[in-house]
Structure formats: C-alpha cells, structure tokens
Design an enzyme around this catalytic site. Structure first.
Site, PDB file in Angstrom:
ATOM      1  N   GLU A 170      35.331  44.817  42.407  1.00 53.43           N
ATOM      2  CA  GLU A 170      35.057  46.232  42.136  1.00 53.43           C
ATOM      3  C   GLU A 170      34.294  46.927  43.252  1.00 53.43           C
ATOM      4  O   GLU A 170      33.137  47.353  43.051  1.00 53.43           O
ATOM      5  CB  GLU A 170      34.306  46.381  40.807  1.00 53.43           C
ATOM      6  N   GLU A 378      39.219  40.954  34.712  1.00 54.94           N
ATOM      7  CA  GLU A 378      38.139  41.240  33.753  1.00 54.94           C
ATOM      8  C   GLU A 378      38.669  42.152  32.669  1.00 54.94           C
ATOM      9  O   GLU A 378      39.385  43.124  32.961  1.00 54.94           O
ATOM     10  CB  GLU A 378      36.956  41.976  34.410  1.00 54.94           C
TER      11      GLU A 378
HETATM   12  C1  FCB Z   1      32.280  45.052  35.444  1.00 50.85           C
HETATM   13  C2  FCB Z   1      31.546  44.053  36.309  1.00 50.85           C
HETATM   14  C3  FCB Z   1      30.974  42.878  35.540  1.00 50.85           C
HETATM   15  C4  FCB Z   1      30.386  43.327  34.220  1.00 50.85           C
HETATM   16  C5  FCB Z   1      31.403  44.128  33.444  1.00 50.85           C
HETATM   17  C6  FCB Z   1      30.927  44.553  32.074  1.00 50.85           C
HETATM   18  O1  FCB Z   1      32.243  46.299  36.045  1.00 50.85           O
HETATM   19  O2  FCB Z   1      32.387  43.554  37.317  1.00 50.85           O
HETATM   20  O3  FCB Z   1      30.030  42.231  36.349  1.00 50.85           O
HETATM   21  O4  FCB Z   1      29.243  44.063  34.449  1.00 50.85           O
HETATM   22  O5  FCB Z   1      31.753  45.272  34.179  1.00 50.85           O
END
Ligand code: FCB
Length: 476
Positions: A170, A378
């Site tokens: 990210e 994620e």
């Molecule tokens: C993302 C991050 C991770 C965590 C999630 C909830 O943006 O990569 O580390 O904080 O959100």
C-alpha cells in the site's frame, strides 16, 4: 455483475492465506541489533496513537512464531503473507545485512515450509528505518536506492526458499497518510512531500523489482500490493464524475499508471500542478517503474463515495474526511471534492461492508493488467470481539464478511479473472497503527494481558473453507 454460481468451488491450487506485518505483530523491537523505524518513533511520540500504544511487544510473534505457524497449520491454511522488518535486517537502512536478523526470517520460512504453508514475503510494510527518514524519507530520491539495496539483501538470503515476493504494501498509505494527513508515521503534513514520496515509492518498487530479479531464481514471482480505491459518485453529474476522476488518479493512477501503463495520468499531473511540478521524475524512472510484474496484489476493505464539493467548502482549509483523526487531508489538491459515508452496515472501523467493490476491483485489474495473476493480499474486518464465559470467541459478523467477500472473488473467477489466492487480514489481532490495540482484525483472538491466542469461530470457518476449497452455506 453475473449471478452467484453454485456450488461455490475454488480452483484446487487456489492459495488460502492470512496476512500480517512485522511492526504489527513481532515486538522484540530492541533485539538482535534491530534499530528504530519510523513507526517506533511515531508510536512513542505522545498523542500519535490511541492510548499511546506501541508495537514494542505487539503480539510477541518474534518469540512465538512456531506457535503461530502451528496455529495456521492446524487451521489448514496453505499460505502466509508476512513482512520483513527492514531495521532488523539492515539496521539504520545502510551498510551490510545483519545475519541474526535474516536468521529470524530463515527460521520462520523454514517452519512454514515444514508445515506445507507457502510464504509470501512483503519487503516493506511501512517501517522505514528512522535514519532514512532523518535523511529526508520517501520524498528523497535516495530512499528508493536504499530500498533496492535492502531488497537485494533479503532476496539473496531468502530467494532460495520464498517464491512469492511483494515489494511494497500500500504505497498510497506510506505516501499520503505518512506525509499528507500525518496520521501515520512519520506524521508529516506536506502535500508536495506526499507526491514526491509517491514517486519515490514507485521508483523503489521498480528498482527493488530489478534488484530482486538479479539475485533470485527466475521462478520466483515479484508483485506489489496496492490498496486501490473503488471510487463511486453520488450522481452522474459531470462535476461529480470529475471529482471521482481526481480521487481515482490520486489513489490508483498514481501507482498503476507508471507500473502498468508506463506514465503518470495526464489528469493527475494537471490536477496537482498547483503544489508540484513533478520535476523529480527523471529520465529512465518510468522505464524502471514499469518493469513487468509477475503478479499483482489487491488489498480491499471498502469503497469510497465522492461528489463535487459545494461552493462554500471549496473555500478550503484543513478538513476531516473519514480517513482518521487528522484534520489534514490525505488527498492533495482536492478542496473541490467531498467524501461521503457509503450506506450500509459498517465494521468497527466505520468502514461499510460492500463486497461488490472487491468484484469491481478484480474486474478492473483483469482489464488493466491482462495476463497478470491477481491475489487478494488483504481483506478483512474489525469487530469488537470478546471471549464468552467459556473463553470462546464467536464472531459471526466476520464469518458473514468473509463469506460475502469470498463469494465476490468466486464471481470474479467465474467471469474469467485469474485470481490465484486470498489472504485474510489478519491472522491474529494486532497493533492496528494509530488505533493501537483498539481494533481487532484477527481470525485468532489475542489476549493482550497474557498473549494467549484463541482461534475465533471465523478462524475455524475459514480453515474449513481452506481445507475443502469451497464455501459452505452461511448457516452451516
Ligand atoms: C491495511 C494495512 C494493514 C492493516 C489493514 C487493516 O491498510 O495494510 O496493515 O492496517 O489495513
């Protein structure tokens, strides 16, 4: 969108994983020669994190990794995405690699492989060495070169046993939460610096990719994980569509432009011209950033809903827009854009649950990056989980969330998308950045007083999905 297909069965080689990151779980911040990263400094600065919480101990994964790997294996997971702490491997961000630091990751990876779990290694999940920030941080060009050097060190040490590599996690958050809104480390609030940071993160990705490839076996795959925004508008009015375009450029085009299409979007350069002239994009940078990717990681939580701002708002000034506690916007040059809460059920983060966004994102990248395998690196939700009288943790909301989002992934597969795996965020409850320990994203509950791990009902449910390769109906 197509109708759900039954039975909801995934390809046999589909990876069922969970994700974590170093600073959020490891603890042991002063062991083995590790030096502070920007997150150590930030979390130790009064007022930066909820209740002043830090990752000093986190969930002590550094000492408990064997137990954590056994837990994953017991659930039936087939992949694990973790990140390497830069300052454990290369204290201060310069100089030779520290073998003790690399040894920790060698042991972790060996443990995973011994349990049949495929490691997916992220090189940078936000923990820049403090010395590199002191030298200017991501707005400085040299940081990208430092990253490439670090990437080569880790690639050389672990390239023989880790096949899946992710350069950055990210980069939007690193650039804009770190340097524009300041709700993340290093906590700066300078719009021009955030745009420079974005370019140098892109460059770091490109140089890092080449560095990895020069030291690793060619079978290994190099990817990046983007938190691309799904941007929706309140109407089809041209002013609202223009607002959406701006946010799309600042969230998405700024990364996948140079990574996938060889250039920054013209509309992005125009929209940001009042704060930066982009002269730090040097000859050769775009070629370096645009090296073909072996895979692309998508992190998805919730869509964004925007409109044009009403006239009185355009007058400007700092504002809150739902991205944290800062009054400074993470979006440079967007006084004419307004963010809205999307309707629907929300998680503990206040993020609306909307699995259609995940389908949309996968569809978009299938179109924009044809032939590039996709991974959901994620996806997950925070809920206010608590053990019951018997010590069990029931989290039916998380099961429903996972079911809905995995159904969306399945719909995308049925539409022809090449999604190869899914990594739930997160394996276990952990340090949620500026929220401290106040948000629980884990499939495994962590009692922060004893550090005892207890799989929540969602962990068992997800394990069943992983073992069977299909989604059981929700009421099962
Ligand atoms: C993302 C991050 C991770 C965590 C999630 C909830 O943006 O990569 O580390 O904080 O959100």
């Amino acid at each position: 969108m197509s109708e759900p297909v039954t039975p909801v069965t995934f390809p046999p080689a589909f990876l069922w994983g969970a994700a974590t990151s170093a600073y959020q779980i490891e603890g042991a911040v002063r062991e083995g020669g590790r030096t502070p990263s920007i997150w150590d400094t930030f979390s130790h600065t009064p007022g930066r994190t909820a209740r002043g919480e830090t990752g000093d101990i986190a969930v002590d994964h550094y000492h408990r990794y064997r137990e954590d790997v056994a837990l994953m294996a017991g659930l039936g997971l087939t992949a694990y995405r973790f990140s390497v702490s830069w300052t454990r491997v290369q204290p201060t961000g310069r100089g030779p690699a520290v073998q003790r630091g690399l040894d920790f990751y060698r042991r972790l990876v060996d443990e995973l492989l011994a349990h049949g779990i495929k490691p997916a290694l992220t090189l940078y999940h936000w923990d820049l060495p403090q010395e590199l920030e002191d030298a200017g941080g991501w707005p400085e060009r040299d940081t990208a070169f430092r990253f490439a050097e670090y990437a080569a060190m880790v690639g050389e040490a672990l390239g023989d046993r880790v096949e899946q590599w992710i350069t950055l996690n990210e980069p939007w958050c690193s650039a804009f939460l770190g340097y524009a809104s300041g709700i993340h480390a290093p906590g700066r609030t300078d719009p021009e610096a955030s745009l420079r940071a974005a370019h140098h993160l892109n460059l770091a990705h490109g140089l890092g990719t080449s560095a990895l490839r020069s030291v690793m076996p060619s079978r290994n795959s190099v990817a990046v994980s983007l938190n691309s925004a799904v941007v929706r508008t309140v109407s089809r009015d041209p002013a609202d569509l223009a607002a959406a375009q701006k946010i799309d450029d600042l969230a998405n085009g700024i990364f996948h432009g140079p990574m996938l299409h060889g250039a920054y979007p013209r509309t992005l350069l125009e929209a940001t011209s009042s704060v930066t002239d982009w002269s730090y994009v040097r000859d050769g940078d775009l070629e370096a950033i645009g090296r073909p990717l072996d895979a692309l990681g998508l992190n998805y939580y919730t869509p964004a809903l925007v409109s044009a701002a009403p006239e009185e708002r355009k007058a400007g000034g700092p504002r809150a827009d739902g991205h944290g506690m800062s009054v400074f916007s993470p979006w440079p040059c967007t006084d004419d854009v307004m963010f809205h809460q999307t309707p629907g059920e929300r998680t503990e983060m206040g993020w609306t649950v909307d699995p259609t966004g995940l389908h949309e994102l996968i569809t978009r990248y299938t179109r924009e990056a044809p032939g590039v395998p996709l991974y959901v690196t994620e996806n997950g939700a925070a809920y206010d989980d608590k053990p019951d009288a018997e010590g069990r943790v029931h989290d039916p909301e998380r099961i429903a969330y996972l079911h809905a989002h995995l159904s969306a992934v399945h719909r995308a597969l049925a539409d022809g998308a090449d999604v190869r795996g899914y990594f739930l965020w997160s394996l276990m409850d952990n340090f949620e950045w500026s929220y401290g320990y106040g948000r629980r994203f884990g499939a495994v509950y962590v009692d922060y007083a004893t550090l005892e791990r207890t799989p929540k009902s969602s962990a068992w449910w997800y394990g069943r999905v992983a073992r069977g390769g299909h989604l059981p109906p929700l009421e099962d």
